[in-house]
Structure formats: C-alpha cells, structure tokens
Design an enzyme around this catalytic site. Sequence first.
Site, mmCIF file in Angstrom:
data_model
loop_
_atom_site.group_PDB
_atom_site.id
_atom_site.type_symbol
_atom_site.label_atom_id
_atom_site.label_comp_id
_atom_site.label_asym_id
_atom_site.label_seq_id
_atom_site.Cartn_x
_atom_site.Cartn_y
_atom_site.Cartn_z
ATOM 1 N N GLU A 43 0.858 -1.182 0.000
ATOM 2 C CA GLU A 43 0.000 0.000 0.000
ATOM 3 C C GLU A 43 0.900 1.239 0.000
ATOM 4 O O GLU A 43 1.780 1.369 0.838
ATOM 5 C CB GLU A 43 -0.904 -0.025 1.240
ATOM 6 C CG GLU A 43 -1.812 1.183 1.281
ATOM 7 C CD GLU A 43 -3.160 0.891 1.934
ATOM 8 O OE1 GLU A 43 -3.641 -0.255 1.851
ATOM 9 O OE2 GLU A 43 -3.724 1.827 2.519
ATOM 10 N N ARG A 44 0.649 2.110 -0.950
ATOM 11 C CA ARG A 44 1.465 3.320 -1.110
ATOM 12 C C ARG A 44 2.948 2.968 -1.295
ATOM 13 O O ARG A 44 3.834 3.647 -0.771
ATOM 14 C CB ARG A 44 1.292 4.270 0.081
ATOM 15 C CG ARG A 44 -0.151 4.532 0.477
ATOM 16 C CD ARG A 44 -1.000 4.925 -0.696
ATOM 17 N NE ARG A 44 -2.402 5.132 -0.314
ATOM 18 C CZ ARG A 44 -3.350 5.396 -1.199
ATOM 19 N NH1 ARG A 44 -3.083 5.453 -2.497
ATOM 20 N NH2 ARG A 44 -4.575 5.597 -0.807
ATOM 21 N N ASN B 94 -3.704 -1.747 7.346
ATOM 22 C CA ASN B 94 -4.992 -2.283 6.908
ATOM 23 C C ASN B 94 -4.833 -3.796 6.829
ATOM 24 O O ASN B 94 -4.131 -4.308 5.974
ATOM 25 C CB ASN B 94 -5.370 -1.735 5.530
ATOM 26 C CG ASN B 94 -5.640 -0.240 5.585
ATOM 27 O OD1 ASN B 94 -6.397 0.243 6.430
ATOM 28 N ND2 ASN B 94 -4.999 0.503 4.699
ATOM 29 N N LYS C 175 -4.971 -0.256 13.658
ATOM 30 C CA LYS C 175 -5.786 0.754 12.990
ATOM 31 C C LYS C 175 -7.226 0.314 13.184
ATOM 32 O O LYS C 175 -7.676 -0.649 12.569
ATOM 33 C CB LYS C 175 -5.418 0.804 11.501
ATOM 34 C CG LYS C 175 -6.323 1.701 10.662
ATOM 35 C CD LYS C 175 -5.805 1.833 9.226
ATOM 36 C CE LYS C 175 -6.718 2.721 8.385
ATOM 37 N NZ LYS C 175 -6.178 2.951 7.021
ATOM 38 N N GLU D 56 -11.213 4.537 8.566
ATOM 39 C CA GLU D 56 -11.378 4.216 7.147
ATOM 40 C C GLU D 56 -11.998 2.839 6.949
ATOM 41 O O GLU D 56 -11.547 2.045 6.125
ATOM 42 C CB GLU D 56 -10.028 4.326 6.427
ATOM 43 C CG GLU D 56 -9.449 5.735 6.514
ATOM 44 C CD GLU D 56 -8.189 5.961 5.683
ATOM 45 O OE1 GLU D 56 -7.399 5.010 5.542
ATOM 46 O OE2 GLU D 56 -8.024 7.086 5.176
ATOM 47 N N ARG E 85 -3.289 3.583 16.649
ATOM 48 C CA ARG E 85 -3.187 4.744 15.760
ATOM 49 C C ARG E 85 -4.350 5.721 15.955
ATOM 50 O O ARG E 85 -5.487 5.317 16.180
ATOM 51 C CB ARG E 85 -3.105 4.291 14.296
ATOM 52 C CG ARG E 85 -1.840 3.483 14.032
ATOM 53 C CD ARG E 85 -1.761 2.985 12.615
ATOM 54 N NE ARG E 85 -1.302 3.972 11.676
ATOM 55 C CZ ARG E 85 -1.948 4.345 10.583
ATOM 56 N NH1 ARG E 85 -3.148 3.873 10.302
ATOM 57 N NH2 ARG E 85 -1.412 5.215 9.756
ATOM 58 N N LYS F 260 -0.116 10.945 13.478
ATOM 59 C CA LYS F 260 0.518 11.488 12.281
ATOM 60 C C LYS F 260 1.000 12.915 12.525
ATOM 61 O O LYS F 260 0.388 13.651 13.308
ATOM 62 C CB LYS F 260 -0.450 11.465 11.099
ATOM 63 C CG LYS F 260 -0.732 10.056 10.584
ATOM 64 C CD LYS F 260 -1.482 10.058 9.256
ATOM 65 C CE LYS F 260 -1.749 8.608 8.830
ATOM 66 N NZ LYS F 260 -2.398 8.486 7.509
ATOM 67 N N ASP G 27 -3.227 14.386 6.463
ATOM 68 C CA ASP G 27 -2.633 13.145 5.984
ATOM 69 C C ASP G 27 -1.391 13.378 5.136
ATOM 70 O O ASP G 27 -1.455 13.250 3.909
ATOM 71 C CB ASP G 27 -3.677 12.375 5.157
ATOM 72 C CG ASP G 27 -3.288 10.929 4.931
ATOM 73 O OD1 ASP G 27 -2.316 10.487 5.556
ATOM 74 O OD2 ASP G 27 -3.961 10.262 4.128
ATOM 75 N N GLU H 254 4.089 9.845 13.995
ATOM 76 C CA GLU H 254 4.151 9.041 12.767
ATOM 77 C C GLU H 254 4.492 9.933 11.573
ATOM 78 O O GLU H 254 3.789 10.901 11.281
ATOM 79 C CB GLU H 254 2.800 8.340 12.527
ATOM 80 C CG GLU H 254 2.737 7.538 11.227
ATOM 81 C CD GLU H 254 1.413 6.773 11.038
ATOM 82 O OE1 GLU H 254 0.752 6.447 12.051
ATOM 83 O OE2 GLU H 254 1.038 6.507 9.888
ATOM 84 N N GLU I 56 3.779 9.367 -0.583
ATOM 85 C CA GLU I 56 2.432 9.236 -1.133
ATOM 86 C C GLU I 56 1.925 10.530 -1.773
ATOM 87 O O GLU I 56 1.447 10.533 -2.900
ATOM 88 C CB GLU I 56 1.470 8.787 -0.029
ATOM 89 C CG GLU I 56 0.027 8.735 -0.486
ATOM 90 C CD GLU I 56 -0.912 8.190 0.582
ATOM 91 O OE1 GLU I 56 -0.449 7.823 1.680
ATOM 92 O OE2 GLU I 56 -2.115 8.127 0.302
ATOM 93 N N TRP J 73 -14.426 12.491 1.599
ATOM 94 C CA TRP J 73 -13.228 12.329 2.432
ATOM 95 C C TRP J 73 -12.917 13.502 3.363
ATOM 96 O O TRP J 73 -11.962 13.449 4.143
ATOM 97 C CB TRP J 73 -12.011 12.051 1.549
ATOM 98 C CG TRP J 73 -12.132 10.759 0.813
ATOM 99 C CD1 TRP J 73 -12.589 10.575 -0.460
ATOM 100 C CD2 TRP J 73 -11.806 9.454 1.318
ATOM 101 N NE1 TRP J 73 -12.571 9.236 -0.785
ATOM 102 C CE2 TRP J 73 -12.091 8.527 0.291
ATOM 103 C CE3 TRP J 73 -11.311 8.984 2.541
ATOM 104 C CZ2 TRP J 73 -11.892 7.152 0.444
ATOM 105 C CZ3 TRP J 73 -11.105 7.616 2.686
ATOM 106 C CH2 TRP J 73 -11.406 6.718 1.647
HETATM 107 C C1 BDP Z 1 -3.463 7.322 4.020
HETATM 108 C C2 BDP Z 1 -3.310 6.348 2.919
HETATM 109 C C3 BDP Z 1 -3.977 5.041 3.181
HETATM 110 C C4 BDP Z 1 -3.622 4.532 4.575
HETATM 111 C C5 BDP Z 1 -4.006 5.563 5.584
HETATM 112 C C6 BDP Z 1 -3.554 5.221 6.989
HETATM 113 O O1 BDP Z 1 -3.810 6.913 1.734
HETATM 114 O O2 BDP Z 1 -3.559 4.154 2.189
HETATM 115 O O3 BDP Z 1 -4.213 3.330 4.837
HETATM 116 O O4 BDP Z 1 -3.394 6.778 5.297
HETATM 117 O O5 BDP Z 1 -2.573 5.827 7.440
HETATM 118 O O6 BDP Z 1 -2.357 8.171 3.914
HETATM 119 O O7 BDP Z 1 -4.155 4.400 7.658
#
Ligand code: BDP
Length: 681
Positions: free
Chosen positions: A160-161, A203, A283, A287, A320, A361, A366, A388, A394, A542
């Site tokens: 992912e990313r 995730n 997490k 999301e 998180r 974060k 983000d 974080e 990304e 979002w």
């Molecule tokens: C975002 C990303 C996503 C991550 C999410 C996260 O787009 O892919 O799952 O953060 O940190 O930056 O959980």
Amino acid sequence: TDSYQAWLQYRPIGTKKEEYKKWLTAIEVNEESQILESAAAELKKGIHSMLGVTLVPDNSAEGHIILGTYEQMDLKQYGISPEVFRDVTDEGYVLKSVFEKEERAVLLIGKTDRGALYAAFHLLRLLQKEVPIDSLEVVESPRNQFRMINQWDNMDGSIERGYAGQSIFYVDNDFNEDLTRVKDYARLLASVGINAISINNVNVWDVETKLVTKAFLPKVKAVSAIFAAYGIRSFLSINFASPMELGGLGTADPLSPEVEKWWKDKVAEIYEYIPDFGGFIVKADSEGRPGPFTYDRGHVEGANVLAKALKPFEGKVIWRCFVYNHLQDWRDRSTDRARAAYDHFKPLDGKFLENVILQIKNGPMDFQVREPVSPLLGAMKQTNQMLEFQIAQEYTGQQIDVCYLIPQWKEVLDFDTYTKGEGSTIKSIVDGTLHGYQYSGIAAVSNIGDDGNWTGHTLAQANLYGYGRLIWNPERTTEEITKDWIHLTFGYDPDVVDAVEYILLHSWKVYEKYTAPLGIGWMVNPNHHYGPNVDGYEYSKWGTYHFADRDGIGVDRTVETGTGYSSQYEEPNAKVYDSLELCPDELLLFFHHVPYSHRLKSGETVIQHIYTTHFEGVEEVETFIAKWNGIEGKVDNAVFENVKQRLKKQRDNAIEWRDQVNTYFYRKSGIPDQQNRTIHP
Ligand code: BDP
C-alpha cells in the site's frame, strides 16, 4: 555506486588507508550474542571492502578492535570511567581509540550488545568518510526510545502506497522463501539506528489477519529472528475483529470476557513462538476498519483489552489516532476532518493502560506537503504518544518526483507546542522528557520495495537514511545528514556533492511550489494520489476540501466564523493561527478563507503568489535537470540514468500541475498574471 548497497557502499579508502591499517588488523569480541555476531560480521565485511584487510580474531595484535558490552570489559585499563555508562542508555555506546605501549585499540563498547552494534556502524561511517581515528572519544545515546518503521506490505506482495516495486517480505499470500533481502534491509535499518518494525500493512485484510495463527507464526518467527539479530524488534498489525474472524466468536466487543480471554490466549501463543515479540499496531475504527465503536465502546476499551493481554510479556499496543469520518457529506461545512484526532482522543487522556502508545501522524490531515503540526501531539500529558511520519512519498511525488523530507520533519520536531510553556517542542514530547512518558518515540511508513535500488528513485534513499539519523538525534542538522548520505553513497567528487546537495535541499520547497498552494493540499488525483486534479476531492466524502470559488479560496478554521480547529492549539499558537494577520503565509489557506486579492506577508496577493510559485516550480525542476546532467560520467551510469529518467517525469508532472492550477485559478478569479506569462484560458 552499487545502488543496492545504498549507504553501505564500503568503497575503497584513499589517502587514509595506511593509517587505518595500523589500527585495524584484528577483532576481539568480548561476549557471545547474535547482535555482536552481526556487528562483527559487518565490521569484517566493511573493513575488508574498504581496506582489503581481513580482520583476524585476536586480542594481541598491535592494532585491534574490541567489540562488546561494558560489563565484560576492564574499562579502567583503557582509561574509561565506569561512570560514563551510568548516563548512557541501553542502546548507547562509547567509541574510543587508545594508543598505549605500542598497542592500538579501537573500542566499540555498548551498554548492551545493541549499543555495540551501533558503535560498529558508527566506526564504519567514520572510516568511509576518512575521518582520523587516532583520538576518537565518542559517547552516544539515542534520544528516542522507539525508532520504528511501519511496513505497509500486503501478503499478496503488493505494498500500500509502495513506489519501489513489490514487497520484499511476501509473495502470493505467503512469506517469501528467500529472505536475503530482509536481512539486507535489517542491516540498512540497524546502520541508522532503527530498533523496531511492524511487518504488515496497518490495513489488515483476510490473509493478514492470519499472521497471528499457526499457519504463519513459524514464518513470522523466522523474520523476527533476522531483525532481532540486528537489534530490531518485530511487531504485527492486527485485525480488531480477529476474535470473530479467527476465533469464531460472535463478537469482538473488548469488554466481553470471552473476547478478553481470546486475546490473552492468542498473545500467549505468539510469545511461545517469539519471546521478544514487540506487540501490536492497530488501525481501528478508521477508514472502515473494524474497531470498538461497533459495540458502543471507545478507543480506551479497545486498546486496553489488548494491552492487558500483552502486559505479562512486556508487549506494547501501538494504537493509531488516524480516526476521522471518511463518509462525510461535502455539503456539511461544520464537520472538519482536521479536528478529528484531537476531538476523539484528547478527552481520553490518562485512561489508557501504561503499555499503550498512541501513534499520531505529524499533521492533522494526511502527510500533505504542508500541514500544521497535529495539536494532539503533547496535548495528552498522561498518555504515551509517538509521532508518525511517512517516508513513502504518497502525496509528495511518489518517488518519481524528488522530495527530500528531512527539512519538513525537522520543522515538525522543532515546533513549539507551548503545552507546558515555551520550549515544549515536539522533539521533547516524543523523546518522553516533557511529560515523562514511559514509552514514546517515532514511527514512519517505509519507502522500500524489491526494486534493485530499494526506493525506486535513488535519491529517495536519502529519506530513509535521514529518517534514522534524524530520530536518533533530532539536534542533527539537515545539512549534516544530507552531506553524510551523499558522501557515503556517492563519495567526494565536489561536483557530485554540490549537485546532489542542491537538488535534495531545494526539493521539498520546489514540490510545494508547483502543487496545491499555501497549505491547502489535496488537489491530487483521487485514490492513487499522483498528479494534479484541482477538484478531485472537492465534492467527495473524504473531508478534504479547498472551497475555491470566484471570490476566494481556503478553509475557515477560525473560532469566530469557521470550524474552530485553531482553538485546539495552546496559546500563543491558537491566536497566531486564528488571526489573518499573524498566520504564517505557508499555512494561510489551511486556516483561512480569503479573497484572491488578499495580500500575503510577502507583499504579494494570493493569486499572484499562486501564479508565480507555479512558474518558478517548473523552472526549478529545469535547474535540477541541468545540475544532474552536469555530473554525467561522475556517478555510476545506472544511477545516473535512473535519476535522469525520473527528473524528466518530474518535469512533465510539474508542468501539468502548473498549467492546471494556474488555469483553474485564472478561470475562477478572472485576474490576469501581472507578468503576462502564458496561462491557458
Ligand atoms: C493514508 C493512505 C492510506 C492509509 C491511511 C492510513 O492513503 O492508504 O491506509 O493513510 O494511514 O495516507 O491508515
């Protein structure tokens, strides 16, 4: 430069060679441990490659290394007072050279074996940089307790990313059979002081949920052992719904006794395989991932049920705080995603068990190119926190565009929250000193994959290197870290050093110039997040809006007329951000909605600033290209081509950004560029 070796090139030494050889002929290791074995192996490898010397195991040779821990060592004999080790932390070390009675010794003494490992890498760095070693006297301790990497690797092999190929850990829903790269990764990480890693994506989907079962635990154990030999503790991301998905229970309610028991048993099972397992990263309720909200419970109950299970083994729960409403109605202007983490977590201060650490974060949104620092950091005085970062680029060019993030991270670490009066910096919060946190530190999302050079863009290696060096000691300057990386990776040709340094040090600001302006963020293509899309997220769920209309742009986050987000900061920050006059230019649109004619502190209007920075951004990418082309033949050809190709794509990207952003704002505002440059009407 062999880009696979990254900053561990161990290039042959020039003028210092004979001098070094007097010191480095043998090695004595004063204790047995896997970590010391790794350290000795690295010293042998590095010294052989740099000096052509094969270190022999000997303690009588005239010039030798003594590697080990302080307790096994006659410190007095070498003029080291045992007091020194009182102040050194567990991972700290003394690096000292002694010349007495014809005996030359380089002492690499850790408080523990991990310290000795870091001392070994320190010496190797000094050698590669050709620093005199005849009177070394270094005492080092890392400033941060957790210095962590988060892999976002999925077991199907995707990341992912991820912008540097496939996972080095997984393929086809299983672990890779060949773990050579994992070991080389461990070497790279240990060389910059990383001491913890989570090995799967935050995730957690179907297969990843099973990482904590018999099907995979033997392999998790094998990977953990590789990291452990380099002083790195392994963590797993877990699925909060595991008691249902794996245990067949009807609920994952953290207050249900059967759920509590299930986690207890599960954790005990994991520790049977991996006695030094670090713990869980979670997490939850974020999301769409499962969490305690389903059962009308909160984060405290969710984290604590895991913490209880982990406590007997000294395991940690890293929970998180990236929690917000991702199904927002864009018509509703009262919900502000920036507020979410603070609103959710601040009221919970003091309620988490002591082995819970909240991971936050750096910014409230983000990982944008520019954001204010999250007001949650430091705001909870009785709850362990860690910061974080995202090394993976990304939102900052995805390792196609160059964007060196150390300057951004330094700004975050130096930010004064005033939470305990002046000097309450983020670095003093995450190193645990400000609030006396028991556990704290920094984690970051990795930027590596199975590409030959690890990071896709060779220059993106500097972000991984710099991350480790910076969090070991946040006082280190960007310039120092950057120079070190260049010297270790490319050597000393002044033209090469100048060109690479120029590109790296300018790259963040340049990226900021051609993308979304003045802290507004998000004008990217939805989902994959590369390239411009001016309204891509404007009418979506979002919570990421810029509110541009014919009169102006920006998100009103003030107390009086906006979402009140500015009040989440301590004074004087709250007042500064809330005030149109005081708010720093670079964050203006994050906090205020202003007309295009609004004058910045720089004297320019917002619209003119947008036009100008976007033209400049592209011009500066041209300068990068010219600088890079200027060193053709002076860096390895494959590296040269790699960067050259990516700079070309970066130019295309920057032009696309410039034209879309400038045209968009020209059409919205109808205000022409004062300098009459070409904007496409
Ligand atoms: C975002 C990303 C996503 C991550 C999410 C996260 O787009 O892919 O799952 O953060 O940190 O930056 O959980």
